[in-house]
Design a protein around this motif. Structure first.
Motif, PDB file in Angstrom:
ATOM      1  N   ILE A  92      31.586  -7.605  17.347  1.00 54.04           N
ATOM      2  CA  ILE A  92      31.985  -8.862  17.986  1.00 54.04           C
ATOM      3  C   ILE A  92      32.055  -8.721  19.507  1.00 54.04           C
ATOM      4  CG2 ILE A  92      33.836 -10.575  18.167  1.00 54.04           C
ATOM      5  CD1 ILE A  92      34.381 -10.122  15.187  1.00 54.04           C
ATOM      6  N   PRO A  93      32.725  -7.702  20.065  1.00 54.45           N
ATOM      7  CA  PRO A  93      32.705  -7.536  21.529  1.00 54.45           C
ATOM      8  C   PRO A  93      31.457  -6.811  22.027  1.00 54.45           C
ATOM      9  CG  PRO A  93      34.183  -5.932  20.563  1.00 54.45           C
ATOM     10  CD  PRO A  93      33.690  -6.775  19.430  1.00 54.45           C
ATOM     11  N   ARG A  94      30.472  -6.633  21.155  1.00 50.84           N
ATOM     12  CA  ARG A  94      29.203  -5.976  21.504  1.00 50.84           C
ATOM     13  C   ARG A  94      29.394  -4.549  21.997  1.00 50.84           C
ATOM     14  NH1 ARG A  94      25.071  -8.935  25.188  1.00 50.84           N
ATOM     15  NH2 ARG A  94      23.955  -6.995  24.733  1.00 50.84           N
ATOM     16  N   PHE A  95      30.265  -3.804  21.320  1.00 50.87           N
ATOM     17  CA  PHE A  95      30.293  -2.365  21.566  1.00 50.87           C
ATOM     18  C   PHE A  95      29.006  -1.736  21.067  1.00 50.87           C
ATOM     19  CE2 PHE A  95      35.175  -2.626  21.255  1.00 50.87           C
ATOM     20  CZ  PHE A  95      35.260  -2.965  22.589  1.00 50.87           C
ATOM     21  N   TYR A  96      28.365  -2.397  20.111  1.00 48.83           N
ATOM     22  CA  TYR A  96      27.047  -2.007  19.615  1.00 48.83           C
ATOM     23  C   TYR A  96      26.222  -3.274  19.443  1.00 48.83           C
ATOM     24  CZ  TYR A  96      29.915   1.987  18.212  1.00 48.83           C
ATOM     25  OH  TYR A  96      30.793   3.026  18.211  1.00 48.83           O
ATOM     26  N   ASP A  97      24.907  -3.141  19.549  1.00 43.82           N
ATOM     27  CA  ASP A  97      24.005  -4.263  19.333  1.00 43.82           C
ATOM     28  C   ASP A  97      23.287  -4.104  17.996  1.00 43.82           C
ATOM     29  OD1 ASP A  97      24.460  -5.788  21.657  1.00 43.82           O
ATOM     30  OD2 ASP A  97      23.192  -4.451  22.844  1.00 43.82           O
ATOM     31  N   ILE A  98      23.134  -5.209  17.306  1.00 44.37           N
ATOM     32  CA  ILE A  98      22.533  -5.182  15.978  1.00 44.37           C
ATOM     33  C   ILE A  98      21.012  -5.038  16.063  1.00 44.37           C
ATOM     34  CG2 ILE A  98      24.388  -6.551  14.992  1.00 44.37           C
ATOM     35  CD1 ILE A  98      22.622  -9.002  15.188  1.00 44.37           C
ATOM     36  N   GLN A  99      20.410  -4.579  14.961  1.00 43.89           N
ATOM     37  CA  GLN A  99      18.952  -4.417  14.909  1.00 43.89           C
ATOM     38  C   GLN A  99      18.257  -5.608  14.229  1.00 43.89           C
ATOM     39  OE1 GLN A  99      20.998  -1.785  13.919  1.00 43.89           O
ATOM     40  NE2 GLN A  99      20.699  -0.526  15.747  1.00 43.89           N
ATOM     41  N   ARG A 100      18.956  -6.250  13.298  1.00 47.66           N
ATOM     42  CA  ARG A 100      18.391  -7.406  12.604  1.00 47.66           C
ATOM     43  C   ARG A 100      19.452  -8.481  12.440  1.00 47.66           C
ATOM     44  NH1 ARG A 100      15.289  -4.874   7.305  1.00 47.66           N
ATOM     45  NH2 ARG A 100      14.089  -3.257   8.375  1.00 47.66           N
ATOM     46  N   GLY A 101      18.989  -9.726  12.321  1.00 48.59           N
ATOM     47  CA  GLY A 101      19.906 -10.834  12.125  1.00 48.59           C
ATOM     48  C   GLY A 101      20.448 -11.371  13.437  1.00 48.59           C
ATOM     49  N   ARG A 102      21.504 -12.182  13.331  1.00 49.52           N
ATOM     50  CA  ARG A 102      22.115 -12.801  14.513  1.00 49.52           C
ATOM     51  C   ARG A 102      23.629 -12.838  14.359  1.00 49.52           C
ATOM     52  NH1 ARG A 102      20.009 -18.705  15.227  1.00 49.52           N
ATOM     53  NH2 ARG A 102      20.817 -18.791  13.087  1.00 49.52           N
ATOM     54  N   ILE A 103      24.322 -12.743  15.505  1.00 47.17           N
ATOM     55  CA  ILE A 103      25.752 -13.037  15.564  1.00 47.17           C
ATOM     56  C   ILE A 103      25.913 -14.179  16.564  1.00 47.17           C
ATOM     57  CG2 ILE A 103      28.066 -12.170  16.017  1.00 47.17           C
ATOM     58  CD1 ILE A 103      27.069  -9.372  15.481  1.00 47.17           C
ATOM     59  N   LEU A 104      26.491 -15.280  16.102  1.00 49.40           N
ATOM     60  CA  LEU A 104      26.591 -16.492  16.912  1.00 49.40           C
ATOM     61  C   LEU A 104      28.045 -16.777  17.275  1.00 49.40           C
ATOM     62  CD1 LEU A 104      24.209 -18.745  14.779  1.00 49.40           C
ATOM     63  CD2 LEU A 104      23.609 -17.382  16.792  1.00 49.40           C
ATOM     64  N   TRP A 105      28.260 -17.088  18.542  1.00 47.77           N
ATOM     65  CA  TRP A 105      29.577 -17.496  19.047  1.00 47.77           C
ATOM     66  C   TRP A 105      29.490 -18.984  19.357  1.00 47.77           C
ATOM     67  CZ3 TRP A 105      33.835 -14.216  20.595  1.00 47.77           C
ATOM     68  CH2 TRP A 105      34.865 -14.882  21.275  1.00 47.77           C
ATOM     69  N   ASP A 106      30.102 -19.804  18.521  1.00 50.41           N
ATOM     70  CA  ASP A 106      29.976 -21.260  18.645  1.00 50.41           C
ATOM     71  C   ASP A 106      28.502 -21.673  18.708  1.00 50.41           C
ATOM     72  OD1 ASP A 106      32.690 -21.783  18.554  1.00 50.41           O
ATOM     73  OD2 ASP A 106      32.943 -21.728  20.730  1.00 50.41           O
ATOM     74  N   GLY A 107      27.675 -21.030  17.887  1.00 53.51           N
ATOM     75  CA  GLY A 107      26.258 -21.366  17.813  1.00 53.51           C
ATOM     76  C   GLY A 107      25.392 -20.690  18.847  1.00 53.51           C
ATOM     77  N   VAL A 108      25.988 -19.943  19.780  1.00 56.40           N
ATOM     78  CA  VAL A 108      25.236 -19.258  20.837  1.00 56.40           C
ATOM     79  C   VAL A 108      25.121 -17.774  20.481  1.00 56.40           C
ATOM     80  CG1 VAL A 108      25.155 -18.662  23.285  1.00 56.40           C
ATOM     81  CG2 VAL A 108      26.085 -20.877  22.571  1.00 56.40           C
ATOM     82  N   PRO A 109      23.917 -17.189  20.491  1.00 59.91           N
ATOM     83  CA  PRO A 109      23.779 -15.760  20.210  1.00 59.91           C
ATOM     84  C   PRO A 109      24.615 -14.910  21.168  1.00 59.91           C
ATOM     85  CG  PRO A 109      21.627 -16.833  20.181  1.00 59.91           C
ATOM     86  CD  PRO A 109      22.601 -17.844  20.702  1.00 59.91           C
ATOM     87  N   LEU A 110      25.259 -13.880  20.634  1.00 64.52           N
ATOM     88  CA  LEU A 110      26.101 -13.028  21.479  1.00 64.52           C
ATOM     89  C   LEU A 110      25.336 -12.458  22.661  1.00 64.52           C
ATOM     90  CD1 LEU A 110      28.462 -10.808  19.277  1.00 64.52           C
ATOM     91  CD2 LEU A 110      28.955 -12.942  20.456  1.00 64.52           C
ATOM     92  N   ALA A 111      24.049 -12.153  22.461  1.00 64.75           N
ATOM     93  CA  ALA A 111      23.249 -11.571  23.533  1.00 64.75           C
ATOM     94  C   ALA A 111      23.092 -12.514  24.713  1.00 64.75           C
ATOM     95  CB  ALA A 111      21.875 -11.168  23.006  1.00 64.75           C
TER      96      ALA A 111
END
Length: 287
Positions: A92-111
């Protein structure tokens, strides 16, 4: 003998140099990269078919995780050791970045969020509390521009950290490297006070009360219950008392979501969860 000693020292120095070089070669995080500056969480954090592993040569730590954490919801992550609980929370705080899929914060990608704004919205209290060889005041307030004495005393009281006032210099007492001068429970109460002071909308508690006696844990959780009413909380716990504070329980097994529901629902429908709870109760009775 002297030449042999020199050879040993060279080998130790070479190994240390390789480690330092590996650290220097790590990519630098750019805190202001990203197109969106977020100020709070309005709706939800969504994991959309997320896969993650620490190294391409290793197996997946998290597999096909799909989960929505709603605003002001308390979610407990439960599972055996190595099931991926802490890893999931640390995404969630992006201590690591994912390789597949998405993490959305209010619909906005964390990246797309700036790291500075994202991490300003997340407070973490971990099982392994890191404290500096500095004063109690510094350890609680570091990273904040200014903190009034009234606010500092308030968070110490809410974290049940009144032991601070019995120290030789109170909040000005230097507590040693990693809080060596304090007990494990005292260190965790300072970490909880630090999280309360930041007042972030997202709280991650990773075994936050594991080193506390039953009475201190009860008092702290009562204070946290008041705070949780206006926060989104991810609780990583092996204690039943922490799990019961959650609105939903997410059961992880071998990096996958095995079941989601309330504590009572999972007890009735998931044999894995029932066995895990029975094991927790057995450990507690043994203690």
């Amino acid at each position: 003998r002297n030449i042999g000693g020199i050879h040993n020292n060279l080998q130790v120095g070479a190994a240390a140099g390789q480690r330092l070089q590996a650290i220097f070669d790590e990519p630098t995080e750019t805190m202001d990269a990203g197109r969106v500056t977020a100020a709070t969480l309005h709706e939800s954090i969504e994991f959309d078919h997320v896969f993650f592993r620490y190294d391409t040569s290793l197996d997946w730590v998290l597999r096909d995780i799909s989960l929505t954490i709603r605003r002001h919801e308390r979610v407990a992550l439960v599972g055996r050791s190595g099931s991926g609980k802490s890893t999931l929370a640390n995404l969630i705080p992006r201590f690591y970045d994912i390789q597949r899929g998405r993490i959305l914060w209010d619909g906005v990608p964390l990246a797309d969020l700036t790291l500075r704004s994202l991490r300003a919205m997340v407070s973490t209290v971990s099982q392994d509390v890191f404290l500096f060889n500095e004063t109690v005041r510094y350890n609680i307030t570091y990273g904040l521009d200014s903190v009034t004495e009234e606010r500092l005393l308030d968070v110490l009281a809410r974290a049940q950290a009144q032991f601070v006032f019995d120290l030789p210099l109170g909040v000005e007492t230097i507590i040693g490297e990693r809080g060596l001068a304090l007990s494990g429970g005292q260190r965790q109460r300072l970490a909880i006070a630090r999280a309360l002071l930041r007042n972030a909308p997202i709280l991650i508690f990773d075994e936050a009360t594991s080193a506390l006696d039953t009475e201190s844990e009860r008092l702290i959780q009562h204070a946290l219950d008041e705070l949780f009413r206006e926060r989104t909380v991810i609780i990583i716990a092996h204690r039943l008392s922490s799990i019961r504070f959650a609105d939903r329980v997410v059961l992880l097994d071998a990096g996958k979501i095995s079941a989601i529901g309330s504590h009572d629902e999972l007890l009735a429908t998931s044999p894995l969860y029932a066995n895990l709870m029975a094991h927790i109760e057995q450990e507690r009775s043994g203690a």
